[in-house]
Enzyme design. Structure first.
Site, PDB file in Angstrom:
ATOM      1  N   ARG A  15       0.836  -1.200   0.000  1.00 49.57           N
ATOM      2  CA  ARG A  15       0.000   0.000   0.000  1.00 49.57           C
ATOM      3  C   ARG A  15       0.873   1.253   0.000  1.00 49.57           C
ATOM      4  O   ARG A  15       2.068   1.204   0.290  1.00 49.57           O
ATOM      5  CB  ARG A  15      -0.911   0.008   1.244  1.00 49.57           C
ATOM      6  CG  ARG A  15      -1.997  -1.021   1.188  1.00 49.57           C
ATOM      7  CD  ARG A  15      -2.771  -1.104   2.491  1.00 49.57           C
ATOM      8  NE  ARG A  15      -1.948  -1.643   3.569  1.00 49.57           N
ATOM      9  CZ  ARG A  15      -2.378  -1.794   4.817  1.00 49.57           C
ATOM     10  NH1 ARG A  15      -3.595  -1.435   5.155  1.00 49.57           N
ATOM     11  NH2 ARG A  15      -1.585  -2.308   5.739  1.00 49.57           N
ATOM     12  N   LYS A  74       2.434   1.837   7.235  1.00 45.76           N
ATOM     13  CA  LYS A  74       2.827   1.036   8.392  1.00 45.76           C
ATOM     14  C   LYS A  74       3.804   1.807   9.271  1.00 45.76           C
ATOM     15  O   LYS A  74       4.402   2.796   8.854  1.00 45.76           O
ATOM     16  CB  LYS A  74       3.500  -0.268   7.926  1.00 45.76           C
ATOM     17  CG  LYS A  74       2.582  -1.197   7.162  1.00 45.76           C
ATOM     18  CD  LYS A  74       1.369  -1.604   7.955  1.00 45.76           C
ATOM     19  CE  LYS A  74       1.677  -2.715   8.942  1.00 45.76           C
ATOM     20  NZ  LYS A  74       0.423  -3.189   9.584  1.00 45.76           N
ATOM     21  N   TYR A  93      -0.281   4.172  10.507  1.00 47.26           N
ATOM     22  CA  TYR A  93      -0.639   3.161  11.511  1.00 47.26           C
ATOM     23  C   TYR A  93       0.599   2.951  12.376  1.00 47.26           C
ATOM     24  O   TYR A  93       1.692   2.717  11.844  1.00 47.26           O
ATOM     25  CB  TYR A  93      -0.988   1.816  10.852  1.00 47.26           C
ATOM     26  CG  TYR A  93      -2.351   1.766  10.209  1.00 47.26           C
ATOM     27  CD1 TYR A  93      -3.508   1.979  10.945  1.00 47.26           C
ATOM     28  CD2 TYR A  93      -2.482   1.473   8.854  1.00 47.26           C
ATOM     29  CE1 TYR A  93      -4.763   1.925  10.340  1.00 47.26           C
ATOM     30  CE2 TYR A  93      -3.725   1.415   8.245  1.00 47.26           C
ATOM     31  CZ  TYR A  93      -4.867   1.646   9.009  1.00 47.26           C
ATOM     32  OH  TYR A  93      -6.097   1.588   8.416  1.00 47.26           O
ATOM     33  N   HIS A  95       0.374   1.375  16.101  1.00 46.52           N
ATOM     34  CA  HIS A  95       0.211   0.232  17.000  1.00 46.52           C
ATOM     35  C   HIS A  95       1.373   0.116  17.985  1.00 46.52           C
ATOM     36  O   HIS A  95       1.967  -0.956  18.138  1.00 46.52           O
ATOM     37  CB  HIS A  95       0.059  -1.075  16.198  1.00 46.52           C
ATOM     38  CG  HIS A  95      -1.202  -1.125  15.395  1.00 46.52           C
ATOM     39  ND1 HIS A  95      -2.446  -1.299  15.961  1.00 46.52           N
ATOM     40  CD2 HIS A  95      -1.429  -0.999  14.063  1.00 46.52           C
ATOM     41  CE1 HIS A  95      -3.376  -1.282  15.025  1.00 46.52           C
ATOM     42  NE2 HIS A  95      -2.790  -1.084  13.863  1.00 46.52           N
ATOM     43  N   GLU A 117      -4.812   4.473  13.884  1.00 50.44           N
ATOM     44  CA  GLU A 117      -5.745   3.569  14.584  1.00 50.44           C
ATOM     45  C   GLU A 117      -6.362   4.186  15.836  1.00 50.44           C
ATOM     46  O   GLU A 117      -7.337   3.644  16.358  1.00 50.44           O
ATOM     47  CB  GLU A 117      -5.063   2.233  14.925  1.00 50.44           C
ATOM     48  CG  GLU A 117      -4.019   2.272  16.037  1.00 50.44           C
ATOM     49  CD  GLU A 117      -2.633   2.700  15.566  1.00 50.44           C
ATOM     50  OE1 GLU A 117      -2.492   3.083  14.392  1.00 50.44           O
ATOM     51  OE2 GLU A 117      -1.697   2.661  16.389  1.00 50.44           O
ATOM     52  N   ASP A 269      -5.502 -10.501  14.625  1.00 50.71           N
ATOM     53  CA  ASP A 269      -4.613  -9.366  14.950  1.00 50.71           C
ATOM     54  C   ASP A 269      -4.806  -8.902  16.391  1.00 50.71           C
ATOM     55  O   ASP A 269      -4.001  -8.137  16.906  1.00 50.71           O
ATOM     56  CB  ASP A 269      -4.814  -8.207  13.959  1.00 50.71           C
ATOM     57  CG  ASP A 269      -6.208  -7.618  14.027  1.00 50.71           C
ATOM     58  OD1 ASP A 269      -7.148  -8.317  14.433  1.00 50.71           O
ATOM     59  OD2 ASP A 269      -6.353  -6.433  13.671  1.00 50.71           O
TER      60      ASP A 269
HETATM   61  N1  LIG Z   1      -6.879  -9.861  10.167  1.00 56.83           N
HETATM   62  C1  LIG Z   1      -7.016  -8.676   9.605  1.00 56.83           C
HETATM   63  O1  LIG Z   1      -6.387  -8.373   8.598  1.00 56.83           O
HETATM   64  C2  LIG Z   1      -7.979  -7.699  10.176  1.00 56.83           C
HETATM   65  C3  LIG Z   1      -8.348  -6.550   9.448  1.00 56.83           C
HETATM   66  C4  LIG Z   1      -9.309  -5.691  10.003  1.00 56.83           C
HETATM   67  C5  LIG Z   1      -9.865  -5.966  11.258  1.00 56.83           C
HETATM   68  N2  LIG Z   1      -9.446  -7.078  11.952  1.00 56.83           N
HETATM   69  C6  LIG Z   1     -10.003  -7.459  13.269  1.00 56.83           C
HETATM   70  O2  LIG Z   1     -11.332  -7.935  13.121  1.00 56.83           O
HETATM   71  C7  LIG Z   1     -11.998  -7.841  14.371  1.00 56.83           C
HETATM   72  C8  LIG Z   1     -13.377  -7.230  14.194  1.00 56.83           C
HETATM   73  O3  LIG Z   1     -13.249  -5.875  13.790  1.00 56.83           O
HETATM   74  P1  LIG Z   1     -14.521  -4.950  13.514  1.00 56.83           P
HETATM   75  O4  LIG Z   1     -13.991  -3.692  12.904  1.00 56.83           O
HETATM   76  O5  LIG Z   1     -15.564  -5.699  12.817  1.00 56.83           O
HETATM   77  O6  LIG Z   1     -14.995  -4.616  15.010  1.00 56.83           O
HETATM   78  P2  LIG Z   1     -16.440  -4.089  15.434  1.00 56.83           P
HETATM   79  O7  LIG Z   1     -16.251  -3.412  16.750  1.00 56.83           O
HETATM   80  O8  LIG Z   1     -17.090  -3.340  14.320  1.00 56.83           O
HETATM   81  O9  LIG Z   1     -17.283  -5.428  15.655  1.00 56.83           O
HETATM   82  C9  LIG Z   1     -17.029  -6.342  16.670  1.00 56.83           C
HETATM   83  C10 LIG Z   1     -18.326  -7.024  17.023  1.00 56.83           C
HETATM   84  O10 LIG Z   1     -18.035  -8.099  17.934  1.00 56.83           O
HETATM   85  C11 LIG Z   1     -19.139  -8.193  18.797  1.00 56.83           C
HETATM   86  N3  LIG Z   1     -18.776  -9.000  19.957  1.00 56.83           N
HETATM   87  C12 LIG Z   1     -18.053  -8.680  21.052  1.00 56.83           C
HETATM   88  N4  LIG Z   1     -17.970  -9.727  21.882  1.00 56.83           N
HETATM   89  C13 LIG Z   1     -18.645 -10.757  21.283  1.00 56.83           C
HETATM   90  C14 LIG Z   1     -18.916 -12.095  21.640  1.00 56.83           C
HETATM   91  N5  LIG Z   1     -18.475 -12.624  22.776  1.00 56.83           N
HETATM   92  N6  LIG Z   1     -19.642 -12.852  20.775  1.00 56.83           N
HETATM   93  C15 LIG Z   1     -20.087 -12.341  19.607  1.00 56.83           C
HETATM   94  N7  LIG Z   1     -19.863 -11.076  19.236  1.00 56.83           N
HETATM   95  C16 LIG Z   1     -19.155 -10.301  20.060  1.00 56.83           C
HETATM   96  C17 LIG Z   1     -19.474  -6.744  19.113  1.00 56.83           C
HETATM   97  O11 LIG Z   1     -20.775  -6.607  19.658  1.00 56.83           O
HETATM   98  C18 LIG Z   1     -19.330  -6.100  17.718  1.00 56.83           C
HETATM   99  O12 LIG Z   1     -20.566  -6.098  17.023  1.00 56.83           O
HETATM  100  C19 LIG Z   1     -11.060  -7.010  15.249  1.00 56.83           C
HETATM  101  O13 LIG Z   1     -10.329  -7.882  16.084  1.00 56.83           O
HETATM  102  C20 LIG Z   1     -10.143  -6.350  14.272  1.00 56.83           C
HETATM  103  O14 LIG Z   1      -8.893  -6.003  14.848  1.00 56.83           O
HETATM  104  C21 LIG Z   1      -8.526  -7.933  11.426  1.00 56.83           C
END
Ligand SMILES: NC(=O)c1ccc[n+]([C@@H]2O[C@H](COP(=O)([O-])OP(=O)(O)OC[C@H]3O[C@@H](n4cnc5c(N)ncnc54)[C@H](O)[C@@H]3O)[C@@H](O)[C@H]2O)c1
Length: 374
Positions: A15, A74, A93, A95, A117, A269
């Site tokens: 990116r 990054k 970003y 972190h 972030e 992550d």
């Molecule tokens: N791997 C990657 O490349 C990547 C990229 C972007 C985001 N992420 C990760 O994805 C995850 C989700 O991000 P998001 O932006 O959707 O967050 P978000 O806050 O929009 O959504 C999280 C959801 O999880 C729900 N939740 C919390 N505890 C729960 C449980 N015990 N059971 C069921 N649901 C529950 C919340 O109510 C909320 O609706 C985060 O950990 C984020 O860091 C990873």
């Protein structure tokens, strides 16, 4: 303002922090944009695209030395630490709560570091993280469908089915931004989708906007155990703000799953919401535990830099313009969301969670830069 755009040097980071369209907007406002040569290449933007937009192409040394505001994607890596300096505003970003060497390098250098972030609106939204969640969610459903194929170690099931053959089932745990976007793609492929969440309001919203095309269920250990047994693809998408992801899918639960089913743990992550998940890379994205394929790529949006770069810069550009037009000190007075992004100033840590993570002193931003009311 002189705004620099550095080329990313982290492995597999394609990116870039500004598109030619963004460069054009800044140049039109009278700013000077310096782009490190070939910085846009990984996202399919040539130097000439930026030159046409009015940017100047410069060397690595020049971009770091001459910029007043430096845009990156990054966090700086160790070989970039000596380039951090007083008088430079870095917007990227970071972190740093999980990165003590970088925190120390930023503090020691006297730089002003603003983290994408932690930019946070008054209604607690994270506008510079949301686009990456949208992309990761969409990739999650695609990856799930792909790794169900038999030659890839999957069950050998077409997620969408065909007329006369039932489609597969997708279980989404966490119906936030990732979960919603994963569901949209899974529905589009023709799968049967269930979303588990803890928030009734969120499930009410999902039910409304997805017009009943998904089932929603309250998330609990019992419900996860029941739903997971039927699932062909499980997408872990939970987030508990400020905490590691809870381990909602235990190793024992893998035993009730169908062999060759796929788990995509997007929350990896934040440590992952599946007990058996460990971070993987795009080079080697999956591994198998107890016959269940695990896809746990920690930087999923990195696979689609053309989309990610545009989505990221769409979200960052308004903040870049605020900093460029007013200077960082006035910009944070005008915009509290941006103020929450400031992590390090003049050798002081101005973001509480970062200071606490490293046992270092926290200096509220308003003490370092007394904020006059607008
Ligand atoms: N791997 C990657 O490349 C990547 C990229 C972007 C985001 N992420 C990760 O994805 C995850 C989700 O991000 P998001 O932006 O959707 O967050 P978000 O806050 O929009 O959504 C999280 C959801 O999880 C729900 N939740 C919390 N505890 C729960 C449980 N015990 N059971 C069921 N649901 C529950 C919340 O109510 C909320 O609706 C985060 O950990 C984020 O860091 C990873």
């Amino acid at each position: 303002m002189r705004i620099g755009v550095a080329k990313e040097i982290k492995t597999h980071e394609y990116r870039v922090a500004l598109t030619p369209a963004g460069a054009r907007e800044l140049v039109q406002k009278g700013h000077d944009v310096l782009l490190e040569a070939s910085a846009g290449e990984g996202s399919a933007f040539a130097d000439t695209d930026y030159e046409r937009a009015g940017a100047r192409i410069v060397s690595l040394d020049a971009v770091w030395e001459q910029s007043e505001l430096l845009l990156k994607v990054k966090e700086p890596v160790a070989e970039e630490y000596p380039r951090l300096r007083e008088g430079l505003v870095l917007f990227t970003y970071l972190h740093i709560a999980a990165d003590e060497p970088l925190t120390r390098a930023l503090v020691d250098s006297g730089i002003t570091a603003v983290a994408y972030e932690t930019v946070e609106t008054d209604d607690r939204k994270l506008p510079l993280l949301a686009p990456m969640s949208e992309i990761a969610g969409k990739i999650a459903a695609q990856a799930g469908a792909y790794f169900l194929e038999k030659p890839l170690g999957g069950r050998g099931l077409l997620l969408g089915g065909v007329p006369g053959v039932t489609p597969g089932r997708v279980l989404v745990i966490g119906g936030g931004i990732v979960g919603y976007n994963a569901s949209i793609i899974a529905i589009g492929l023709g799968a049967q989708v269930t979303i588990l969440d803890r928030s009734i309001d969120r499930m009410r919203y999902l039910d409304e906007i997805l017009s009943g095309r998904v089932s929603t269920e309250m998330s609990s250990a019992l419900q996860i155990e029941a739903s997971i047994a039927d699932a062909d693809v499980v997408i872990g998408a939970v987030l508990v703000p400020g905490a590691r992801a809870p381990k909602l899918v235990t190793r024992a639960m893998l035993g009730v799953m169908k062999k060759g089913a796929v788990i995509v743990d997007v929350a990896i992550d934040q440590g992952g919401c599946v007990e058996t998940a460990r971070p993987t890379t795009h080079d080697d994205p999956v591994y198998s535990v107890d016959g269940i394929t695990h896809y746990c790529v920690a930087n999923m949006p990195g696979a689609v830099p053309i989309t990610s770069t545009k989505a990221l810069t769409n979200a960052t550009l308004p903040y870049v313009e605020e900093i460029a037009d007013h200077g960082i000190r006035e910009a944070v007075v005008r915009d509290q969301a941006l103020a929450r992004g400031v992590n390090v100033v003049d050798g002081k840590i101005t973001y509480r969670a970062v200071a606490e993570a490293h046992g270092l002193e926290y200096a509220p931003l308003e003490d370092v830069w007394p904020l006059a009311p607008v």
